[in-house]
Write an enzyme that holds these catalytic residues in place. Structure first.
Site, short mmCIF file in Angstrom:
data_model
loop_
_atom_site.label_atom_id
_atom_site.label_comp_id
_atom_site.label_asym_id
_atom_site.label_seq_id
_atom_site.Cartn_x
_atom_site.Cartn_y
_atom_site.Cartn_z
N LEU A 228 0.84 -1.19 0.00
CA LEU A 228 0.00 0.00 0.00
C LEU A 228 0.88 1.25 0.00
CD1 LEU A 228 -2.54 -1.25 2.69
CD2 LEU A 228 -2.70 -1.42 0.21
N CYS A 229 0.34 2.30 -0.59
CA CYS A 229 1.09 3.54 -0.67
C CYS A 229 1.36 4.09 0.72
CB CYS A 229 0.32 4.58 -1.47
SG CYS A 229 0.62 4.31 -3.21
N PRO A 230 2.53 4.66 0.98
CA PRO A 230 3.58 4.98 0.00
C PRO A 230 4.65 3.89 -0.11
CG PRO A 230 4.15 5.98 2.07
CD PRO A 230 2.89 5.17 2.31
#
Ligand code: HEM
Ligand code: SF4
Ligand code: SF4
Lengths: 239, 428, 80
Positions: free
Chosen positions: C17-19
């Site tokens: 998942l970002c970042p």
């Protein structure tokens, strides 16, 4: 002997008094004139009202319930020291003026006996606590974290307390004589009464005051400014 | 160390000086009561991570350059220059600190060690020793907003993909993820990833809320880096957007530091007063459930526990809403011990998850959290902070905890009556 | 489209998942020589903006960024 007493119980007291008052004044002035952090540093949960915040601050400062939970033994000794120190401080007010009600209730003899007991207990508790603090700073992370200042303060305190106890337990001089000496200082007409000078504790008073003066002079430049700072710092907790 | 650099670094300390900091530096009794409050010290026994020691490094500079006593008798305070040795240790202890402020909770003077370390970060940055990864992440965020036109289409098309999923999930072809909607009640600020957008969109949709999605993510690596200027700019992006759209409230996604930045720091940093409320998404969801706007069933029958992220709980003031939500979803809720404001930090906060050199240390520092989770016997550990979940996922793996680490919004979505849920869950 | 480019390092960022996709690329950029290329595959749509933004602000170059099915594929060249 006379020169020693002259230095520690007269000149030294004036010097220490001036440095202490000026130093603390300077410290408070510095704190008061440094702008507050614009960021609120409080943590939750916090009381909603101003009164609630002040009550919490007093409780956190005077009882330190969180510290009690995480290191109960340290808390116990710290409580012991600070309460006894407060009691000793109150006791020393007799130097300025005899208490209004107690002596008439207890009689002169009773008052001296009471003061002897109360002072003796406070002095012993303080000594035990300071010895514990010193011992604690001799090992592990406590030693690693300590700097010379910490030991210096503890040694000064120990000196004050031991000499105070010496006067209390060994001496036969009573409050009236000490009061005569202290009031003469306050009136700027210093005399050291013969009853002290020629007693077996003349030199102990001198040494007690030597440590007291040193402690008072160092006080404003040491971590002992927590005497005042702890209240404001604990108030920030609920901002 | 040349005198020029000393002047620079002490200049930073001077600029950052304020009443609280000064008192903290003056009054610490070095009693070390804080030592057992810090999960990192407790797990490693390493003096570098003892909270008061971390602050002591700043105190040593302060004593030497800001107090007469320390200037004349430096040995008494071990006062010294901010030399390479000091900066080496400071880097390690400062960027390791998760900013959980558990040490502050237990300190008899409530000394905020994390606040002292925020100044330490400014000093490290000025010495050219700011953490590189956190710096890159902060710069990337700013680059995106400074060159927004370059990224707009990519971002919006990402939203469109999520919107397609939303339509499928809700079975409502008119379901949408609004952006740039003037006059919406809520500006929802998510993270860059889909995982923080889809569940919230489904919830807003079901609750019939008037909302719009921010173009920007709420994660703030400028804050972790310790660069107030960058941190403010990163938060300005959606704060300005909120003003422009005239929303009534800004709702921050399930993220700890982003909520604290938005709710507590931003007004002070920018010297402005927000013309809107700032709330955490869990406050909003809890309200929806209690008002009956959002229907959920008690669909979870394995034991569930809840971890208070430090920035949401102790430092954000949200304790009950997440618990109430979990209780509405699960039959068996089990709190950890201790909990709420005394909750152990999991070890994943403060940006440390992005610092790969600290990975092994970080997992080791989760020792207390592991014990806590095991003691609950829970099968699901819910927590609303991305960093906490990353850390606990890591602990779950290395310690074989056999639990599921879940975002609360995901659990909410699972217990909503969504026609297309099955397909979407499999797709995700 | 990328057949003629030599890839020095493959990064599987699927599921991150970002970042984190951006973090992983950044952490790995020093593992290829200057002028070398990383091929990264992510599933989080946020990476479509994040990785190019990271590359530009650090002075590296994204040779291509595109969607292949439900995956996002990047070719990142180390410039310095
Ligand atoms: C209102 C006044 C005061 C408050 C609220 C207060 C409170 C505290 C607290 C909470 C601690 C720290 C932790 C601990 O040791 O448990 C502490 C430490 C200490 N206090 Fe005080 N204090 C006060 C006045 C004083 C005074 C007047 C003295 C000395 C004459 C003093 C001497 C010390 C010393 C030496 C320590 C450090 C102990 C060590 O070495 O670890 N305090 N105080
Ligand atoms: S508990 Fe507070 S006063 Fe004691 S060493 Fe830690 S920070 Fe200093
Ligand atoms: S804020 Fe948390 S991580 Fe940092 S020193 Fe204090 S207890 Fe340790």
């Amino acid at each position: 002997m006379d020169t020693y007493l002259q230095i520690t119980t007269v000149v030294g007291v004036y010097v220490a008094g001036v440095v202490f008052v000026a130093g603390m004044g300077w410290r408070i002035y510095q704190w008061a004139t440094t702008p507050k952090s614009p960021v609120r540093l409080g943590m939750f949960p916090k009381p909603k009202t101003r009164g609630g915040r002040i009550m919490k601050m007093l409780k956190d400062t005077l009882i330190a319930p969180h510290s009690a939970r995480i290191e109960p033994r340290m808390w116990l000794f710290a409580m012991m020291f600070h309460v006894a120190a407060l009691a000793a401080f109150v006791g020393h007010l007799r130097l300025i003026q005899e208490y209004p009600v107690l002596p008439s209730l207890l009689g002169a003899e009773g008052m001296n006996a009471f003061a002897g007991w109360a002072g003796g207990i406070a002095g012993t508790l303080m000594m035990v606590a300071v010895l514990y603090w010193i011992a604690r700073r001799t090992f592990g992370p406590f030693k690693q974290l300590s700097v010379p200042e910490d030991y210096l303060l503890l040694v000064l305190l120990l000196g004050v307390i031991i000499m105070g106890n010496h006067m209390r337990f060994i001496g036969h001089v009573h409050a009236t004589d000490y009061r005569e000496w202290f009031q003469s200082l306050l009136a700027f007409k210093p005399v050291i009464p013969d009853s002290i000078r020629f007693s077996n504790v003349g030199w102990s008073l001198g040494t007690h005051m030597l440590f007291v003066n040193a402690l008072l002079i160092y006080f404003p430049f040491s971590k002992l400014v927590h005497t005042i700072g702890s209240f404001s710092a604990n108030l920030v907790r609920s901002e | 160390m040349d005198s020029q650099q000393i002047t620079t670094l002490t200049g930073v300390l001077d600029k950052k000086m304020n009443r609280q900091l000064k008192q903290y530096l003056d009054i610490c009794a070095r009693c070390a009561i804080c030592k057992d409050a810090c999960h990192q010290y407790v797990a490693t026994g390493d003096f570098t991570y003892l909270p008061a020691r971390r602050a002591e490094l700043i105190r040593q500079i302060y004593k030497k350059y800001f107090t007469k006593a320390g200037e004349f008798v430096p040995a008494l305070y071990e006062a010294r220059d901010p030399d390479e040795n000091l900066l080496d240790e400071l880097y390690e202890s400062t960027y390791a600190c998760t900013g959980c402020r558990r040490c502050m909770y237990y300190c008899p003077f409530s000394i905020d060690t994390a606040w002292i370390l925020s100044v330490a970060k400014a000093i490290l940055i000025a010495a050219g020793r700011g953490n590189e990864m956190l710096g890159q992440l902060a710069d990337a965020s700013l680059f995106k907003s400074d060159n927004f036109e370059m990224f707009r289409d990519v971002i919006v098309s990402g939203f469109k993909d999520i919107e397609a999923e939303l339509k499928e999930l809700t079975g409502d072809p008119s379901a949408e993820i609004p952006v740039d909607k003037q006059g919406a009640d809520i500006l929802y600020v998510a993270l860059a990833g889909a995982h923080s957008i889809l569940p919230a969109a489904a919830i807003f949709h079901e609750a019939g809320a008037s909302w719009t999605l921010s173009m920007f993510e709420s994660a703030n690596y400028g804050f972790f880096l310790g660069d107030v200027e960058k941190a403010r700019k990163i938060a300005d992006r959606f704060m300005d957007e909120a003003v422009r759209l005239g929303v009534k409230e800004v709702v921050i996604t399930e993220c700890g530091h982003a909520y604290r930045v938005a709710n507590i720091f931003h007004e002070a940093w920018s010297g402005t007063k927000h013309p809107f409320k700032v709330r955490h998404i869990l406050e909003v969801i809890d309200e929806y459930i209690k008002d009956g706007r959002l229907k959920v069933s008690r669909c979870i029958d394995v034991p569930v526990s809840y971890h208070d992220p430090c920035q949401v709980g102790r430092n954000g003031g949200i304790f009950e809403q997440p618990r109430d939500i979990v209780r509405a979803l699960a039959t068996d809720f089990r709190d950890m011990t201790p909990n709420r404001e005394q909750q152990w930090c999991c070890g994943g906060g403060g940006g440390i998850v992005a610092i790969s050199e600290m990975d092994a240390f970080r997992l080791k520092s989760g020792k207390k959290k592991v014990e806590q989770i095991k003691a609950t016997g829970a099968k699901i550990v819910a927590s609303p902070c991305e960093n906490c979940r990353l850390q606990m996922e890591g602990l779950n793996e290395t310690e074989d905890l056999g639990v599921r680490i879940a975002a609360i919004m995901d659990l909410v979505m699972e217990c909503m009556d969504l026609p297309g849920r099955k397909q979407a869950a499999e797709g995700a | 489209m990328s057949d003629d480019i030599k890839v020095d390092l493959e990064l599987d960022l699927k599921g991150l998942l970002c970042p984190l996709p951006m973090v992983r690329v950044s952490q790995n950029i020093t593992n290829v020589p200057v002028g070398g290329v990383i091929r990264a595959v992510a599933t989080d749509p946020g990476a479509m903006a994040d990785i190019p933004a990271w590359a530009q602000s650090t002075g590296n170059e994204v040779l291509s960024a595109g969607k292949e099915g439900s995956e996002f594929v990047f070719l990142v060249k180390r410039i310095k």
